[in-house]
Motif scaffolding. Structure first.
Motif, PDB file in Angstrom:
ATOM      1  N   ASN A 445     -65.285  17.348  50.700  1.00 27.88           N
ATOM      2  CA  ASN A 445     -64.988  17.005  49.302  1.00 27.88           C
ATOM      3  C   ASN A 445     -65.078  15.499  49.090  1.00 27.88           C
ATOM      4  O   ASN A 445     -65.611  15.027  48.082  1.00 27.88           O
ATOM      5  CB  ASN A 445     -63.584  17.483  48.928  1.00 27.88           C
ATOM      6  CG  ASN A 445     -63.515  18.993  48.805  1.00 27.88           C
ATOM      7  OD1 ASN A 445     -64.539  19.668  48.765  1.00 27.88           O
ATOM      8  ND2 ASN A 445     -62.304  19.531  48.757  1.00 27.88           N
ATOM      9  N   ASP A 446     -64.540  14.728  50.066  1.00 29.60           N
ATOM     10  CA  ASP A 446     -64.581  13.271  49.961  1.00 29.60           C
ATOM     11  C   ASP A 446     -66.033  12.800  49.897  1.00 29.60           C
ATOM     12  O   ASP A 446     -66.390  11.951  49.072  1.00 29.60           O
ATOM     13  CB  ASP A 446     -63.862  12.668  51.179  1.00 29.60           C
ATOM     14  CG  ASP A 446     -63.885  11.153  51.176  1.00 29.60           C
ATOM     15  OD1 ASP A 446     -63.564  10.561  50.121  1.00 29.60           O
ATOM     16  OD2 ASP A 446     -64.224  10.554  52.210  1.00 29.60           O
ATOM     17  N   LEU A 447     -66.878  13.389  50.761  1.00 31.04           N
ATOM     18  CA  LEU A 447     -68.274  12.959  50.804  1.00 31.04           C
ATOM     19  C   LEU A 447     -68.973  13.239  49.474  1.00 31.04           C
ATOM     20  O   LEU A 447     -69.547  12.331  48.867  1.00 31.04           O
ATOM     21  CB  LEU A 447     -69.018  13.676  51.940  1.00 31.04           C
ATOM     22  CG  LEU A 447     -70.524  13.390  51.996  1.00 31.04           C
ATOM     23  CD1 LEU A 447     -70.787  11.961  52.445  1.00 31.04           C
ATOM     24  CD2 LEU A 447     -71.244  14.370  52.922  1.00 31.04           C
ATOM     25  N   LEU A 448     -68.907  14.479  49.034  1.00 33.34           N
ATOM     26  CA  LEU A 448     -69.711  14.832  47.849  1.00 33.34           C
ATOM     27  C   LEU A 448     -69.072  14.315  46.558  1.00 33.34           C
ATOM     28  O   LEU A 448     -69.732  13.679  45.741  1.00 33.34           O
ATOM     29  CB  LEU A 448     -69.906  16.350  47.779  1.00 33.34           C
ATOM     30  CG  LEU A 448     -70.734  16.832  46.571  1.00 33.34           C
ATOM     31  CD1 LEU A 448     -72.108  16.174  46.546  1.00 33.34           C
ATOM     32  CD2 LEU A 448     -70.885  18.350  46.608  1.00 33.34           C
ATOM     33  N   LEU A 449     -67.778  14.590  46.386  1.00 29.31           N
ATOM     34  CA  LEU A 449     -67.146  14.256  45.105  1.00 29.31           C
ATOM     35  C   LEU A 449     -66.933  12.760  44.938  1.00 29.31           C
ATOM     36  O   LEU A 449     -67.231  12.190  43.896  1.00 29.31           O
ATOM     37  CB  LEU A 449     -65.805  14.994  44.972  1.00 29.31           C
ATOM     38  CG  LEU A 449     -65.819  16.440  44.474  1.00 29.31           C
ATOM     39  CD1 LEU A 449     -66.356  16.501  43.065  1.00 29.31           C
ATOM     40  CD2 LEU A 449     -66.579  17.381  45.372  1.00 29.31           C
ATOM     41  N   ARG A 450     -66.379  12.115  45.977  1.00 31.62           N
ATOM     42  CA  ARG A 450     -66.023  10.702  45.820  1.00 31.62           C
ATOM     43  C   ARG A 450     -67.167   9.774  46.205  1.00 31.62           C
ATOM     44  O   ARG A 450     -67.533   8.893  45.459  1.00 31.62           O
ATOM     45  CB  ARG A 450     -64.784  10.389  46.653  1.00 31.62           C
ATOM     46  CG  ARG A 450     -64.152   9.067  46.282  1.00 31.62           C
ATOM     47  CD  ARG A 450     -62.867   8.812  47.042  1.00 31.62           C
ATOM     48  NE  ARG A 450     -61.880   9.864  46.829  1.00 31.62           N
ATOM     49  CZ  ARG A 450     -60.864  10.096  47.648  1.00 31.62           C
ATOM     50  NH1 ARG A 450     -60.698   9.357  48.731  1.00 31.62           N
ATOM     51  NH2 ARG A 450     -59.988  11.050  47.383  1.00 31.62           N
ATOM     52  N   LYS A 451     -67.765  10.000  47.379  1.00 31.05           N
ATOM     53  CA  LYS A 451     -68.717   9.020  47.902  1.00 31.05           C
ATOM     54  C   LYS A 451     -70.123   9.184  47.304  1.00 31.05           C
ATOM     55  O   LYS A 451     -70.856   8.212  47.187  1.00 31.05           O
ATOM     56  CB  LYS A 451     -68.779   9.107  49.427  1.00 31.05           C
ATOM     57  CG  LYS A 451     -67.423   8.983  50.138  1.00 31.05           C
ATOM     58  CD  LYS A 451     -66.911   7.568  50.157  1.00 31.05           C
ATOM     59  CE  LYS A 451     -65.464   7.423  50.609  1.00 31.05           C
ATOM     60  NZ  LYS A 451     -65.201   7.850  51.974  1.00 31.05           N
ATOM     61  N   VAL A 452     -70.502  10.422  46.959  1.00 28.17           N
ATOM     62  CA  VAL A 452     -71.854  10.630  46.426  1.00 28.17           C
ATOM     63  C   VAL A 452     -71.828  10.686  44.894  1.00 28.17           C
ATOM     64  O   VAL A 452     -72.464   9.888  44.218  1.00 28.17           O
ATOM     65  CB  VAL A 452     -72.488  11.911  47.011  1.00 28.17           C
ATOM     66  CG1 VAL A 452     -73.788  12.249  46.291  1.00 28.17           C
ATOM     67  CG2 VAL A 452     -72.750  11.721  48.504  1.00 28.17           C
ATOM     68  N   LEU A 453     -71.062  11.637  44.333  1.00 27.44           N
ATOM     69  CA  LEU A 453     -71.054  11.772  42.872  1.00 27.44           C
ATOM     70  C   LEU A 453     -70.196  10.682  42.236  1.00 27.44           C
ATOM     71  O   LEU A 453     -70.436  10.278  41.102  1.00 27.44           O
ATOM     72  CB  LEU A 453     -70.532  13.158  42.471  1.00 27.44           C
ATOM     73  CG  LEU A 453     -71.317  14.345  43.059  1.00 27.44           C
ATOM     74  CD1 LEU A 453     -70.752  15.671  42.555  1.00 27.44           C
ATOM     75  CD2 LEU A 453     -72.807  14.235  42.737  1.00 27.44           C
ATOM     76  N   GLY A 454     -69.203  10.190  42.978  1.00 26.47           N
ATOM     77  CA  GLY A 454     -68.247   9.219  42.434  1.00 26.47           C
ATOM     78  C   GLY A 454     -68.887   7.938  41.940  1.00 26.47           C
ATOM     79  O   GLY A 454     -68.427   7.346  40.965  1.00 26.47           O
ATOM     80  N   ASP A 455     -69.950   7.492  42.606  1.00 22.56           N
ATOM     81  CA  ASP A 455     -70.591   6.249  42.139  1.00 22.56           C
ATOM     82  C   ASP A 455     -71.945   6.530  41.494  1.00 22.56           C
ATOM     83  O   ASP A 455     -72.828   5.684  41.486  1.00 22.56           O
ATOM     84  CB  ASP A 455     -70.717   5.244  43.295  1.00 22.56           C
ATOM     85  CG  ASP A 455     -71.759   5.668  44.319  1.00 22.56           C
ATOM     86  OD1 ASP A 455     -72.258   6.818  44.207  1.00 22.56           O
ATOM     87  OD2 ASP A 455     -72.084   4.879  45.206  1.00 22.56           O
TER      88      ASP A 455
END
Lengths: 585, 249
Positions: A445-455
């Motif tokens: 979740n951290d990878l996709l939601l925050r690190k990829v989609l987040g920025d």
């Protein structure tokens, strides 16, 4: 029976050629005195230590486990002496700053040290495991008095820190924790509450233990924005025992030599670390390196699994092979590594292990560049890239560590299932790394939601640019042109999948959460493709040397047999359009 | 007391060595190299004598290719004060090595030379003895205990059937056996400090020594593969086989 040889040749390849780290060190003032020879000697001696001191205690520590008696924990025979040897050897302080008594070496070399420690004795490694993170946390957030009191002792190994987060009702969701902290008149705090799953919460390796405890202040808002971080020593500066008591240890599937403790704090004296209610932010400085280190546990397990399986498969003779290597005479029974199914398994072990080594060390090198780089823009870029790769390394490596331990066990057949061979212990020890330090689902979740989609995909685009540049550089070489083309294609497909998920999230906010695990595995495979294109480029034209010939073979194996799993992951990301039903309550 | 300690770069003891296809030598391509284990014991003993205040300076010397600097750096990390590499890419015999070491002894004038009793690659077990002959130093080989006292050195030697204690007048040469000590691991701070210790390189020609070989290697072969064992039905059959097949009784 346990076999371990530090993989020094491949480590040197990754450090000196794949990363070309020595040239980068020359541009970092902190590491300007470090050269290829010195780095190689450090890694080699670390390997001697791990193989000579830690490996012999791995199986015995597992059989004996930790003992608990009336608040006291006795670690397996040899663990305290090995810790003393580790500290005396200066290994605990490898990557700590010289001003605090450390050796001031790069995180990259620490990654090599840790990989070997995790390969040889994961349970033992849990005791000093949090020390570097606690050092960074205290350095960044401690008051001058606290730094003065504890920093040097952490670096020297005199005192071992722990991390006390989990409570019975607060696991992944630390916002649910209930431990309380009340201010005292002298500026200190009184901490009360119960913690579980505290690794090394009590032991006989050091006189004093420094607990980093998350708790709530009286005026704290609810949830994760109301959590503060406290420093609570087992023994207070005036020598008194603090009101911290170990109530028991867990009986576990693996890492049995590591004491996993229940701790109760009853008006224990402690000090605030960082700002009130900003405990999670204070802990964040240790998060990148801590998660990378857990990822390296997966790498260490994969390496140990590969070495043991490779050795066994070369000696065990069963059945006649369909084909034999040229020049090998027929025999009543052939070594099992002639059989195609075993070759598949062994090549997968080797290829994934070496690929992960490149990616894991790269992440460590990025942390060095983020901290020590001379150019601020490059520092920021390295920081953002390390943050993107960290959840990938943590989750992908630990999943592979467990899966590959299982594959290696299969090579041993029935012997793998019994304790006479070490491989069943690797399987059990490796499993925890998928759970702790943020479960692999949280990482996804951290990878996709925050690190990829987040920025808005910016960090991912930067990463894919690096991958494509490598594909471009390799495209003209006859040995790796095909690999480069495949890497470029999968970069495009991954980018399209990420854009698709971003677009779908507007209508269906749950969609990325359903796809996160598959997205992480897809990115893992594409990153490994990058690792193998670069390795193949470096090996091109050098096939007369068996080491580089092996690299070219592994690259070819990866692109033919392993990368196709990316199609499966893409299909599953597509499948995540379909909603998941709820289960009956 | 100044101690000269010798260090040889050899194939790591963990490596399964292979013979080259043309039977000319052991294949060293891509093989991990390390300090000869008996040399590690020699370095350790010198360092212990220095820690006890008996030795004042330890000079480590190696004869070999430029890469042997790695093993000298290890010796420096373990506690040697400075190092000397006599650089040559030729495969030297024991006598040539002993002559080179003699030149170093003449220059350095150590009170004690400690060498391994043999190197695990060629297993010759003669360099220390040859060096003693060339220098005229007293020699104590296969040492399992050293005890210096003034200008004398007590050496306990491992010999067939027991231990022999010698008293040597210094200067002397001692070769180490396996039980003399258990070598330490190099600590990280000492590895870092070793980087700054002096490591000098000279050639055999600089020392005025001819290393022309008196021996020629004709052939190198792997040991015969061990045959599978068999089960015997009776003691009588065992005795019969030992007599007539194995021909050992």
């Amino acid at each position: 029976m346990w076999h371990y040889q530090a993989p020094l040749r491949d480590m040197r390849f990754v450090i000196e050629e794949w990363l070309a780290a020595p040239a980068d060190w020359q541009r970092m003032p902190a590491f300007a005195a470090l050269d290829v020879e010195l780095a190689a000697q450090v890694v080699e001696e670390a390997g001697r230590f791990a193989g000579g001191v830690l490996a012999p205690l791995n199986a015995s520590g597992d059989r004996q486990g930790c003992r608990f008696d009336n608040g006291r924990v006795t670690t397996p025979d040899g663990f305290p002496a090995a810790y003393q040897a580790f500290v005396d050897g200066g290994w605990a302080a490898l990557a700590c700053a010289e001003e605090h008594g450390g050796q001031g070496l790069p995180q990259l070399l620490n990654a090599a040290l840790l990989e070997m420690i995790y390969s040889t004795n994961h349970a033992w490694a849990m005791y000093p495991g949090i020390a570097h993170g606690a050092y960074e946390c205290l350095r960044a957030h401690g008051t001058p008095e606290l730094r003065e009191r504890y920093l040097a002792d952490i670096v020297s190994g005199e005192i071992l820190p722990t991390m006390c987060l989990t409570e019975p009702q607060a696991g992944s969701d630390v916002g649910l924790l209930r431990s309380r902290a009340e201010p005292a008149a002298d500026g200190s705090y009184r901490i009360t509450g119960g913690k579980i799953f505290a690794s090394g919460g009590e032991h006989d390796l050091t006189e004093n233990i420094l607990h980093l405890v998350l708790a709530r202040l009286p005026d704290a808002p609810s949830g994760s924005r109301g959590i503060s971080l406290f420093l609570v020593p087992k023994r207070l500066p005036d020598g008194r025992h603090n009101a911290v008591r170990c109530g028991g240890i867990e009986h576990k599937l693996g890492i049995r030599g590591s004491a996993t403790c229940t701790l109760s704090f009853e008006q224990a004296e402690g000090w605030l670390l960082g700002e009130p209610h900003r405990g999670l932010a204070a802990m964040f400085v240790m998060m990148n390196s801590a998660r990378l280190h857990v990822g390296l546990q997966g790498l260490g397990h994969a390496e140990a699994a590969w070495q043991n399986a490779a050795q066994y498969a070369a000696e065990r003779r069963q059945m006649r092979a369909v084909r034999r290597p040229e020049g090998r005479a027929e025999a009543p029974a052939d070594p099992i590594h002639y059989h195609p199914a075993m070759r598949r398994t062994l090549l997968e072990l080797r290829t994934l292990t070496e690929g992960m080594r490149a990616l894991g060390y790269w992440t460590a090198h990025l942390l060095d560049q983020a901290e020590q780089g001379a150019d601020p823009a490059l520092r920021a870029q390295a920081e953002s890239r390390a943050q993107l790769l960290t959840p990938l390394v943590k989750a992908y490596f630990t999943e592979q560590g467990f899966r590959l331990a299982s594959s290696a066990l299969q090579v041993f057949g029935g012997y793998g299932y019994v304790q006479d061979y070490a491989v069943e212990q690797i399987l059990r020890d490796s499993r925890i790394a998928m759970i702790y330090e943020g479960s692999n689902e949280i990482q996804a979740n951290d990878l996709l939601l925050r690190k990829v989609l987040g920025d808005g995909g910016a960090a991912l685009r930067g990463l894919l640019e690096t991958f494509r540049a490598e594909a471009e550089a390799a495209s003209t070489l006859p040995e790796c042109g095909g690999f480069a083309t495949a890497l470029g294609q999968y970069c495009d497909r991954l980018a399209t999948a990420a854009e698709g998920l971003a677009a779908a999230a507007a209508q269906d906010p749950e969609r990325p959460y359903r796809a996160a695990g598959d997205f992480l595995r897809l990115l893992g495979l594409v990153a490994l493709a990058f690792a193998w294109v670069r390795s193949a480029r470096l090996a091109a034209g050098r096939a007369d040397d068996p080491f580089y010939a092996g690299k070219l073979e592994s690259a070819a194996f990866f692109f033919a047999y392993l990368l196709p799993e990316a199609d499966h992951r893409l299909a599953l990301i597509e499948a995540s359009r379909q909603p998941l039903p709820f289960l009956p309550e | 007391m100044k101690i000269l300690v010798t260090v040889k770069r050899v194939v790591d003891y963990n490596v399964k060595v292979r013979v080259k296809a043309d039977n000319s030598a052991v294949d060293l391509a891509n093989v991990k190299m390390a300090m000869n284990p008996f040399c590690e014991i020699a370095v350790e003993e010198a360092v212990r004598l220095k820690e006890r205040g008996i030795a004042s300076e330890i000079v480590a010397v190696s004869v070999g290719p430029a890469a042997a600097q790695e093993q000298l750096r290890t010796a420096l990390a373990l506690g040697a004060d400075r190092a000397l590499l006599i650089e040559t890419d030729e495969e030297l015999g024991s006598l040539a090595v002993a002559k080179l070491l003699k030149a170093v002894v003449d220059k350095e004038q150590p009170q004690l030379v400690i060498t391994g009793k043999q190197a695990i690659d060629s297993d010759n077990n003669q360099t220390g003895q040859m060096l003693a002959a060339l220098t005229g130093y007293a020699q104590g080989t296969f040492a399992s205990k050293l005890e210096p006292a003034g200008d004398k050195l007590k050496v306990v030697r491992e010999i067939d059937g027991g231990l022999q204690t010698l008293e040597l007048a210094l200067p002397a040469i001692v070769t180490t056996d396996l039980r003399l000590n258990e070598p330490r691991y190099a600590s990280l701070p000492n590895i870092m400090k070793a980087k700054k210790k002096p490591l000098e390189t000279v050639t055999p020609a600089d020392l005025g020594v001819s290393v022309a070989s008196t021996l020629k290697t004709l052939k190198v072969e792997a040991p015969a593969e061990r045959q599978a064992g068999i089960k015997v039905g009776s003691v009588a059959e065992l005795v019969e086989k030992l007599k007539n097949e194995a021909k050992v009784i």
